[in-house]
Design a protein around this motif. Structure first.
Motif, PDB file in Angstrom:
ATOM      1  N   VAL A  27     -28.287 -22.807 -48.109  1.00 22.19           N
ATOM      2  CA  VAL A  27     -29.518 -22.467 -48.475  1.00 22.19           C
ATOM      3  C   VAL A  27     -29.690 -21.658 -48.023  1.00 22.19           C
ATOM      4  O   VAL A  27     -29.890 -20.869 -47.129  1.00 22.19           O
ATOM      5  CB  VAL A  27     -29.926 -23.851 -47.331  1.00 22.19           C
ATOM      6  CG1 VAL A  27     -31.371 -24.104 -47.753  1.00 22.19           C
ATOM      7  CG2 VAL A  27     -29.908 -25.608 -47.445  1.00 22.19           C
ATOM      8  N   CYS A  28     -30.698 -21.372 -49.233  1.00 19.58           N
ATOM      9  CA  CYS A  28     -30.947 -19.578 -49.154  1.00 19.58           C
ATOM     10  C   CYS A  28     -31.642 -19.522 -50.147  1.00 19.58           C
ATOM     11  O   CYS A  28     -31.466 -20.399 -51.267  1.00 19.58           O
ATOM     12  CB  CYS A  28     -29.296 -18.898 -49.350  1.00 19.58           C
ATOM     13  SG  CYS A  28     -30.262 -17.136 -50.106  1.00 19.58           S
ATOM     14  N   CYS A  29     -32.486 -18.887 -49.779  1.00 19.01           N
ATOM     15  CA  CYS A  29     -33.711 -17.935 -50.517  1.00 19.01           C
ATOM     16  C   CYS A  29     -34.137 -19.260 -51.426  1.00 19.01           C
ATOM     17  O   CYS A  29     -34.692 -19.201 -52.615  1.00 19.01           O
ATOM     18  CB  CYS A  29     -33.233 -16.987 -51.143  1.00 19.01           C
ATOM     19  SG  CYS A  29     -31.721 -15.822 -50.654  1.00 19.01           S
ATOM     20  N   GLY A  30     -34.838 -20.324 -50.555  1.00 16.65           N
ATOM     21  CA  GLY A  30     -35.615 -21.278 -51.635  1.00 16.65           C
ATOM     22  C   GLY A  30     -34.648 -21.914 -51.949  1.00 16.65           C
ATOM     23  O   GLY A  30     -34.830 -23.388 -53.483  1.00 16.65           O
ATOM     24  N   LEU A  31     -33.020 -22.311 -52.079  1.00 11.74           N
ATOM     25  CA  LEU A  31     -32.348 -22.374 -52.725  1.00 11.74           C
ATOM     26  C   LEU A  31     -31.323 -23.170 -52.126  1.00 11.74           C
ATOM     27  O   LEU A  31     -30.711 -22.648 -51.579  1.00 11.74           O
ATOM     28  CB  LEU A  31     -31.518 -21.942 -54.013  1.00 11.74           C
ATOM     29  CG  LEU A  31     -30.670 -22.815 -55.052  1.00 11.74           C
ATOM     30  CD1 LEU A  31     -31.314 -23.314 -55.270  1.00 11.74           C
ATOM     31  CD2 LEU A  31     -30.321 -21.236 -55.874  1.00 11.74           C
ATOM     32  N   LEU A  32     -30.773 -24.752 -52.457  1.00 10.67           N
ATOM     33  CA  LEU A  32     -29.561 -25.082 -52.231  1.00 10.67           C
ATOM     34  C   LEU A  32     -28.731 -24.836 -52.767  1.00 10.67           C
ATOM     35  O   LEU A  32     -28.492 -24.397 -54.158  1.00 10.67           O
ATOM     36  CB  LEU A  32     -29.697 -26.600 -52.517  1.00 10.67           C
ATOM     37  CG  LEU A  32     -29.060 -27.178 -51.088  1.00 10.67           C
ATOM     38  CD1 LEU A  32     -29.543 -27.563 -49.943  1.00 10.67           C
ATOM     39  CD2 LEU A  32     -28.516 -28.601 -50.912  1.00 10.67           C
ATOM     40  N   LEU A  33     -28.008 -24.164 -51.855  1.00 10.74           N
ATOM     41  CA  LEU A  33     -26.889 -23.317 -52.782  1.00 10.74           C
ATOM     42  C   LEU A  33     -25.574 -24.060 -52.580  1.00 10.74           C
ATOM     43  O   LEU A  33     -24.928 -24.628 -52.119  1.00 10.74           O
ATOM     44  CB  LEU A  33     -25.837 -21.982 -51.979  1.00 10.74           C
ATOM     45  CG  LEU A  33     -27.423 -21.152 -51.657  1.00 10.74           C
ATOM     46  CD1 LEU A  33     -26.754 -20.256 -50.803  1.00 10.74           C
ATOM     47  CD2 LEU A  33     -28.218 -20.712 -53.359  1.00 10.74           C
ATOM     48  N   GLY A  34     -24.671 -24.339 -53.818  1.00 13.28           N
ATOM     49  CA  GLY A  34     -24.021 -24.859 -54.669  1.00 13.28           C
ATOM     50  C   GLY A  34     -23.646 -26.275 -54.495  1.00 13.28           C
ATOM     51  O   GLY A  34     -23.206 -26.915 -53.376  1.00 13.28           O
ATOM     52  N   GLY A  35     -24.972 -27.165 -55.389  1.00  7.01           N
ATOM     53  CA  GLY A  35     -24.462 -28.876 -55.420  1.00  7.01           C
ATOM     54  C   GLY A  35     -22.722 -28.520 -56.205  1.00  7.01           C
ATOM     55  O   GLY A  35     -22.462 -28.081 -57.114  1.00  7.01           O
ATOM     56  N   PRO A  36     -22.408 -30.100 -56.682  1.00  4.70           N
ATOM     57  CA  PRO A  36     -21.855 -30.213 -57.629  1.00  4.70           C
ATOM     58  C   PRO A  36     -22.303 -29.881 -59.391  1.00  4.70           C
ATOM     59  O   PRO A  36     -22.767 -30.498 -59.554  1.00  4.70           O
ATOM     60  CB  PRO A  36     -21.595 -31.551 -57.287  1.00  4.70           C
ATOM     61  CG  PRO A  36     -23.098 -32.045 -57.221  1.00  4.70           C
ATOM     62  CD  PRO A  36     -23.219 -31.181 -56.209  1.00  4.70           C
ATOM     63  N   ALA A  37     -21.551 -29.217 -59.721  1.00  2.00           N
ATOM     64  CA  ALA A  37     -21.328 -28.198 -60.716  1.00  2.00           C
ATOM     65  C   ALA A  37     -21.124 -29.455 -62.122  1.00  2.00           C
ATOM     66  O   ALA A  37     -20.426 -30.135 -61.356  1.00  2.00           O
ATOM     67  CB  ALA A  37     -20.620 -26.731 -61.192  1.00  2.00           C
ATOM     68  N   ALA A 139     -39.936 -24.364 -63.148  1.00  4.52           N
ATOM     69  CA  ALA A 139     -39.015 -22.974 -62.806  1.00  4.52           C
ATOM     70  C   ALA A 139     -38.397 -22.869 -61.588  1.00  4.52           C
ATOM     71  O   ALA A 139     -38.872 -23.455 -60.780  1.00  4.52           O
ATOM     72  CB  ALA A 139     -39.908 -21.747 -63.352  1.00  4.52           C
ATOM     73  N   HIS A 140     -37.030 -23.135 -61.731  1.00  2.55           N
ATOM     74  CA  HIS A 140     -36.043 -23.349 -60.348  1.00  2.55           C
ATOM     75  C   HIS A 140     -36.209 -21.771 -59.353  1.00  2.55           C
ATOM     76  O   HIS A 140     -36.518 -20.821 -60.166  1.00  2.55           O
ATOM     77  CB  HIS A 140     -34.368 -23.793 -60.810  1.00  2.55           C
ATOM     78  CG  HIS A 140     -34.660 -22.062 -61.071  1.00  2.55           C
ATOM     79  ND1 HIS A 140     -33.255 -21.176 -60.341  1.00  2.55           N
ATOM     80  CD2 HIS A 140     -33.752 -22.606 -63.119  1.00  2.55           C
ATOM     81  CE1 HIS A 140     -32.829 -20.901 -61.750  1.00  2.55           C
ATOM     82  NE2 HIS A 140     -33.190 -20.838 -62.751  1.00  2.55           N
ATOM     83  N   GLY A 141     -35.874 -22.306 -58.109  1.00  2.00           N
ATOM     84  CA  GLY A 141     -36.165 -21.207 -56.897  1.00  2.00           C
ATOM     85  C   GLY A 141     -34.802 -20.193 -57.018  1.00  2.00           C
ATOM     86  O   GLY A 141     -33.723 -20.058 -58.635  1.00  2.00           O
ATOM     87  N   THR A 142     -34.650 -18.961 -56.715  1.00  2.00           N
ATOM     88  CA  THR A 142     -32.918 -17.744 -56.947  1.00  2.00           C
ATOM     89  C   THR A 142     -31.721 -18.300 -56.287  1.00  2.00           C
ATOM     90  O   THR A 142     -31.336 -18.947 -55.400  1.00  2.00           O
ATOM     91  CB  THR A 142     -33.224 -16.841 -55.594  1.00  2.00           C
ATOM     92  OG1 THR A 142     -34.921 -16.380 -55.905  1.00  2.00           O
ATOM     93  CG2 THR A 142     -32.294 -15.815 -55.436  1.00  2.00           C
ATOM     94  N   GLY A 143     -30.917 -17.874 -57.489  1.00  2.00           N
ATOM     95  CA  GLY A 143     -29.277 -18.068 -57.509  1.00  2.00           C
ATOM     96  C   GLY A 143     -28.799 -17.460 -58.357  1.00  2.00           C
ATOM     97  O   GLY A 143     -29.598 -16.220 -58.446  1.00  2.00           O
ATOM     98  N   SER A 144     -27.593 -16.820 -57.393  1.00  2.00           N
ATOM     99  CA  SER A 144     -26.986 -16.062 -57.982  1.00  2.00           C
ATOM    100  C   SER A 144     -25.789 -15.891 -59.011  1.00  2.00           C
ATOM    101  O   SER A 144     -25.429 -15.244 -59.537  1.00  2.00           O
ATOM    102  CB  SER A 144     -26.462 -14.921 -57.038  1.00  2.00           C
ATOM    103  OG  SER A 144     -25.793 -15.301 -56.106  1.00  2.00           O
ATOM    104  N   HIS A 145     -25.581 -17.456 -58.161  1.00  2.00           N
ATOM    105  CA  HIS A 145     -24.357 -17.527 -60.010  1.00  2.00           C
ATOM    106  C   HIS A 145     -24.431 -18.463 -60.570  1.00  2.00           C
ATOM    107  O   HIS A 145     -25.147 -19.284 -60.759  1.00  2.00           O
ATOM    108  CB  HIS A 145     -22.943 -18.668 -58.369  1.00  2.00           C
ATOM    109  CG  HIS A 145     -21.703 -18.932 -59.174  1.00  2.00           C
ATOM    110  ND1 HIS A 145     -21.772 -19.907 -60.087  1.00  2.00           N
ATOM    111  CD2 HIS A 145     -21.127 -18.893 -58.864  1.00  2.00           C
ATOM    112  CE1 HIS A 145     -20.562 -19.459 -60.639  1.00  2.00           C
ATOM    113  NE2 HIS A 145     -19.400 -19.264 -59.821  1.00  2.00           N
TER     114      HIS A 145
END
Length: 439
Positions: A27-37, A139-145
């Motif tokens: 979890v980072c920056c308001g965003l849960l990182l990396g669910g199943p794509a 509108a979703h939160g921060t992501g980088s990938h």
């Protein structure tokens, strides 16, 4: 400021006191990182897809894909529970599509972007006439990938709010933002202008596509967003109220845990150590890298980042690095990341940096929403300090609008109060938007 399914680590969850490992999630920056794509998609039947559309106007469809169907309310409820969200507002099954559409980049040049459209099933009138649906833009939160975007994640933190709104009878519309999802190029993080145009053009694409499924979208749009997306939601709402689209108009606004006063409140809190430490490091790095790409705030990475990060940090935000790689590639403290000049640039911005921050900090100022507004937060948010919401409320009050603040309480999700605010707010906002629709 975080998003839905971010590219920050895929996925250790952020914890009040630090980052801790968790099985299958970060979890980072308001965003849960990396669910199943989503790795496969079913093409929309002939006549339903608009591949390589020749219309070049903003919002024109380039392509549409059916991603998945959750045929029953029970299936939707299970999907939401799996993502950690409540299922108490589910009334319909849903069908989800990825739309690719034409829009513009931060400089006004033509480009494309993608987004998620989720429609309720069993929503047509028994007489056979189409029942218009009210759109809810999320509108979703921060992501980088690039995959940390609503149309790229199923059963995930980033897409769950869209499913929740659709399963309650609305058309859930969620832009991936520029450079995310299937959009080309790099993501211009915290650029309110391009978040606004991408959101508005996604609504237009959804309106163009909806009749192919037997639906139509009503004029009034309910607008919400989390973390980074809270500011994006305000940008879209201002555009709708200003008549930037001939069809859509603002029906209600409910942003969640935003960094509305990014330069005046959020960055000082970050530099003072009032954010969770690793969150502060990631946000500081992302701010300098993303703002430099658009506004040229430094000449060389070594001016703002200490070695060895001066030669590695910028590449981490290329849309191809996972959240886990981002976490491993950044230090644990700001002192290890920033040079004296880098810290000064954030603490006392001048020139292009100051100009850019004036834009991010203006989302709540000098306008008076004519639609109902509620601001949602969770006390003790470790990523977006709640003073941001206080500043937004004060700015709206100065324009003659009393926007109630809804404190969601102690609502941790995966060890994060920030993420928990998105989970708790989703059901509350679904219910409130439903009440507004019935008025």
């Amino acid at each position: 400021m975080s998003n839905s399914a971010s590219p920050f680590p895929r996925r250790p969850p952020w914890h009040r006191g630090g980052l801790r490992a968790a099985v299958g999630a970060t979890v980072c920056c308001g965003l849960l990182l990396g669910g199943p794509a989503l790795t496969t998609a079913v093409a929309v039947p002939a006549g339903h897809a608009q591949a390589h559309h020749k219309v070049h106007g903003r919002g024109a469809l380039v392509s549409a894909e059916k991603l998945y169907t959750l045929a029953t309310p029970q299936a939707v409820a299970a999907e939401l529970r799996g993502a950690g969200f409540e299922d108490d507002t589910v009334r319909h099954g849903v069908v989800a599509y990825r739309l690719v559409y034409r829009t513009v980049d931060p400089h006004g040049r033509p480009t494309t972007a993608s987004g998620l459209l989720v429609l309720p099933l069993d929503s047509k009138r028994q007489s056979g006439h189409v029942k218009p649906l009210q759109a809810v833009s999320f509108a979703h939160g921060t992501g980088s990938h690039k995959d940390d975007a609503p149309s790229m994640q199923r059963g995930a933190f980033v897409s769950a709010p869209v499913l929740a709104h659709a399963s309650a009878g609305a058309a859930g519309v969620a832009p991936d933002y520029l450079g995310m999802g299937e959009g080309p190029g790099l993501h211009p993080w915290m650029d309110i202008g391009s978040e606004t145009t991408a959101s508005l053009d996604m609504l237009r694409a959804a309106r163009a596509f909806a009749p192919r499924t037997g639906h139509a979208l009503e004029r009034k749009v309910m607008v919400t967003g989390f973390s980074q997306g809270a500011s994006a939601a305000l940008g879209l709402s201002r555009a709708l109220q200003a008549g930037k689209d001939r069809w859509f108009e603002l029906g209600g606004l409910a942003p969640v845990s935003g960094a509305y006063d990014f330069g005046g409140t959020e960055l000082p809190a970050l530099l003072d150590g009032r954010l969770e430490s690793k969150s502060g490091v990631v946000y500081a790095a992302y701010t300098l890298v993303a703002f430099n790409r658009l506004h040229h705030v430094y000449d060389s990475a070594s001016e703002v980042f200490r070695a060895p990060y001066d030669s590695t940090v910028e590449a981490l935000f290329d849309g191809a690095h996972t959240g886990e790689q981002l976490m491993r590639g950044t230090p644990g403290t700001l002192d290890a990341l920033l040079t004296e000049h880098g810290r000064t640039l954030l603490a006392h911005p001048t020139g292009p940096m100051a100009a850019a921050l004036r834009t991010t900090d203006a989302v709540c100022t000098d306008w008076a929403p004519r639609a109902p507004v509620r601001l949602y937060l969770a006390t003790g948010d470790e990523q977006a300090v709640t003073a941001n919401t206080e500043r937004c409320q004060e700015a709206l009050r100065a324009s003659g609008v009393e926007a109630p603040v809804v404190d969601l309480g102690a609502v941790d999700h995966q060890g994060s109060r920030h993420l928990g605010s998105n989970v708790a707010a989703t059901s509350a906002i679904v219910r409130w938007f439903g009440e507004l629709r019935r008025r």
